[in-house]
Design a protein around this motif. Sequence first.
Motif, PDB file in Angstrom:
ATOM      1  N   ALA A 159     -12.588   8.436  36.275  1.00  0.00           N
ATOM      2  CA  ALA A 159     -12.636   7.515  37.415  1.00  0.00           C
ATOM      3  C   ALA A 159     -13.874   7.763  38.271  1.00  0.00           C
ATOM      4  O   ALA A 159     -14.557   6.833  38.705  1.00  0.00           O
ATOM      5  N   ALA A 160     -14.184   9.039  38.529  1.00  0.00           N
ATOM      6  CA  ALA A 160     -15.372   9.378  39.315  1.00  0.00           C
ATOM      7  C   ALA A 160     -16.633   8.935  38.600  1.00  0.00           C
ATOM      8  O   ALA A 160     -17.581   8.444  39.228  1.00  0.00           O
ATOM      9  N   GLY A 161     -16.663   9.102  37.278  1.00  0.00           N
ATOM     10  CA  GLY A 161     -17.814   8.677  36.504  1.00  0.00           C
ATOM     11  C   GLY A 161     -18.039   7.180  36.572  1.00  0.00           C
ATOM     12  O   GLY A 161     -19.174   6.702  36.694  1.00  0.00           O
ATOM     13  N   ALA A 162     -16.938   6.413  36.505  1.00  0.00           N
ATOM     14  CA  ALA A 162     -17.048   4.956  36.577  1.00  0.00           C
ATOM     15  C   ALA A 162     -17.564   4.512  37.945  1.00  0.00           C
ATOM     16  O   ALA A 162     -18.393   3.597  38.045  1.00  0.00           O
ATOM     17  N   ARG A 163     -17.084   5.167  38.990  1.00  0.00           N
ATOM     18  CA  ARG A 163     -17.575   4.832  40.336  1.00  0.00           C
ATOM     19  C   ARG A 163     -19.060   5.172  40.470  1.00  0.00           C
ATOM     20  O   ARG A 163     -19.830   4.416  41.070  1.00  0.00           O
ATOM     21  N   GLY A 164     -19.453   6.306  39.914  1.00  0.00           N
ATOM     22  CA  GLY A 164     -20.854   6.704  39.980  1.00  0.00           C
ATOM     23  C   GLY A 164     -21.760   5.738  39.245  1.00  0.00           C
ATOM     24  O   GLY A 164     -22.836   5.367  39.737  1.00  0.00           O
ATOM     25  N   GLU A 165     -21.339   5.302  38.070  1.00  0.00           N
ATOM     26  CA  GLU A 165     -22.143   4.362  37.297  1.00  0.00           C
ATOM     27  C   GLU A 165     -22.316   3.040  38.036  1.00  0.00           C
ATOM     28  O   GLU A 165     -23.410   2.465  38.071  1.00  0.00           O
ATOM     29  N   ALA A 166     -21.255   2.576  38.680  1.00  0.00           N
ATOM     30  CA  ALA A 166     -21.324   1.308  39.401  1.00  0.00           C
ATOM     31  C   ALA A 166     -22.268   1.390  40.600  1.00  0.00           C
ATOM     32  O   ALA A 166     -23.088   0.483  40.828  1.00  0.00           O
ATOM     33  N   ILE A 167     -22.184   2.475  41.363  1.00  0.00           N
ATOM     34  CA  ILE A 167     -23.034   2.594  42.552  1.00  0.00           C
ATOM     35  C   ILE A 167     -24.486   2.846  42.159  1.00  0.00           C
ATOM     36  O   ILE A 167     -25.415   2.405  42.847  1.00  0.00           O
ATOM     37  N   ALA A 168     -24.692   3.527  41.040  1.00  0.00           N
ATOM     38  CA  ALA A 168     -26.066   3.763  40.579  1.00  0.00           C
ATOM     39  C   ALA A 168     -26.739   2.450  40.205  1.00  0.00           C
ATOM     40  O   ALA A 168     -27.920   2.241  40.501  1.00  0.00           O
ATOM     41  N   ARG A 169     -26.015   1.567  39.546  1.00  0.00           N
ATOM     42  CA  ARG A 169     -26.581   0.265  39.185  1.00  0.00           C
ATOM     43  C   ARG A 169     -26.951  -0.539  40.433  1.00  0.00           C
ATOM     44  O   ARG A 169     -27.933  -1.295  40.432  1.00  0.00           O
ATOM     45  N   LYS A 170     -26.198  -0.345  41.466  1.00  0.00           N
ATOM     46  CA  LYS A 170     -26.411  -1.116  42.702  1.00  0.00           C
ATOM     47  C   LYS A 170     -27.577  -0.578  43.523  1.00  0.00           C
ATOM     48  O   LYS A 170     -28.343  -1.348  44.108  1.00  0.00           O
ATOM     49  N   LEU A 171     -27.730   0.764  43.581  1.00  0.00           N
ATOM     50  CA  LEU A 171     -28.665   1.366  44.521  1.00  0.00           C
ATOM     51  C   LEU A 171     -29.851   2.104  43.902  1.00  0.00           C
ATOM     52  O   LEU A 171     -30.869   2.285  44.574  1.00  0.00           O
ATOM     53  N   PHE A 172     -29.742   2.544  42.648  1.00  0.00           N
ATOM     54  CA  PHE A 172     -30.695   3.529  42.137  1.00  0.00           C
ATOM     55  C   PHE A 172     -31.590   3.039  41.007  1.00  0.00           C
ATOM     56  O   PHE A 172     -32.309   3.832  40.402  1.00  0.00           O
TER      57      PHE A 172
END
Length: 399
Positions: free
Chosen positions: A367-380
């Motif tokens: 779950a943490a990995g999925a959240r990280g991947e989503a926010i990375a696509r948005k901001l990084f």
Amino acid sequence: MHIAIFNQHHHNPDCPATCRHYTFLQELAKRHQVTLITSNGWRSIRITNKYSWAPKGVKLHECEVPYANRMGVLQRLFSFAGYAAYSFWKGLIMPKPDVIWAVSTPLSTPFVASQVARMRNIPWVFEVQDLWPSFPIEMGAVKYTWMQRLLYRIEKNLYNNAKHIVALSPDMTAYVQEVGISAAKVCTNYNGTDQDQVDAITEQQVEALRQKMNLQGKQVVLYAGTYGRANDIPTIMQAIEKMAADESIKFILTGNGYYEQQLRELAARVPNLLLLKPQPRPEVFKLFKLADISLVTFNDLPVLASNSPSKFYDSLACGTPVIVTNPGWTRQFTEEHQVGWYVPAEEPKALTERISCALSEPEAIKAAGARGEAIARKLFNRQELVQEVEQVLFAAAKV
């Protein structure tokens, strides 16, 4: 627009390092005239030859100045001075650009760029990758109080003289503002990651790597980065030793630097550490995809809380949650977005407990990995971050 970039530490994806400026220059060169003034310090550790040394369309000026993380203070000073002299000369004789983009570290790079800009009446933009001189001072490399005061005065003058300041983390932006610089003159542009390279990795490639390394049934903890004196490597080493009896966990470390020999000795002594040679950038992303969690560790120094480590962005983009030890913005980001966990720096017992706890909850990791991947696509995503820098350069040049 003609952009001249002063950056001593240029490297490309064939190197075991982040490639922020390679990606940025590759994109900017499609629309602008780009001149890069750099050194050849990273050429010697180039691992593959799949990429051109400078992106297509970039005019390269390169001097022979060695650099390595394991260098002592005096060796580094000679390296900095050699590049400073070369870049000053090249800056004065090259065709006049519309804007100069100076990348720190070290502080000597923006200092030279500012002098060239002043002498040739060119606006310049200061990119702050790490806080200098705070970093070498807190690391004990600058011992004399008078020298520390001088360096801080130079730093403040550079902030004042730059047309705009690009900081690679929110904490760096806050620091620049706290020394008296207008908020309108500073922006945050995350170090970011190469999302296109992440997306190019297939599940089959990751599984093939798992088979090759005999990691079937293992949980993997990854550290991919510099083995430097600021990276709290001794704490990782102690955690590895404490967990050596657990055959279900494998630590993978890849990189180079000051603690390389100690890590080799540890790898020869314990069964749970796989020490890899430095990897080119595409291979590093495969390792992040392979790992269950990754470590983003630094020493317990205030200045390090502000930094913008590439492995943080790379890990999240690959869907791998992080354990961070910085009490600054990375802790806040990690906890706010629930993309990993925080452990205080230089506390091996706490790190060991957190690794064990995290690995015992595979659904929480997923779950943490999925959240990280989503926010990375948005901001990084660097393909989007470069557009922000491009607008800063446009505004500074007023072309």
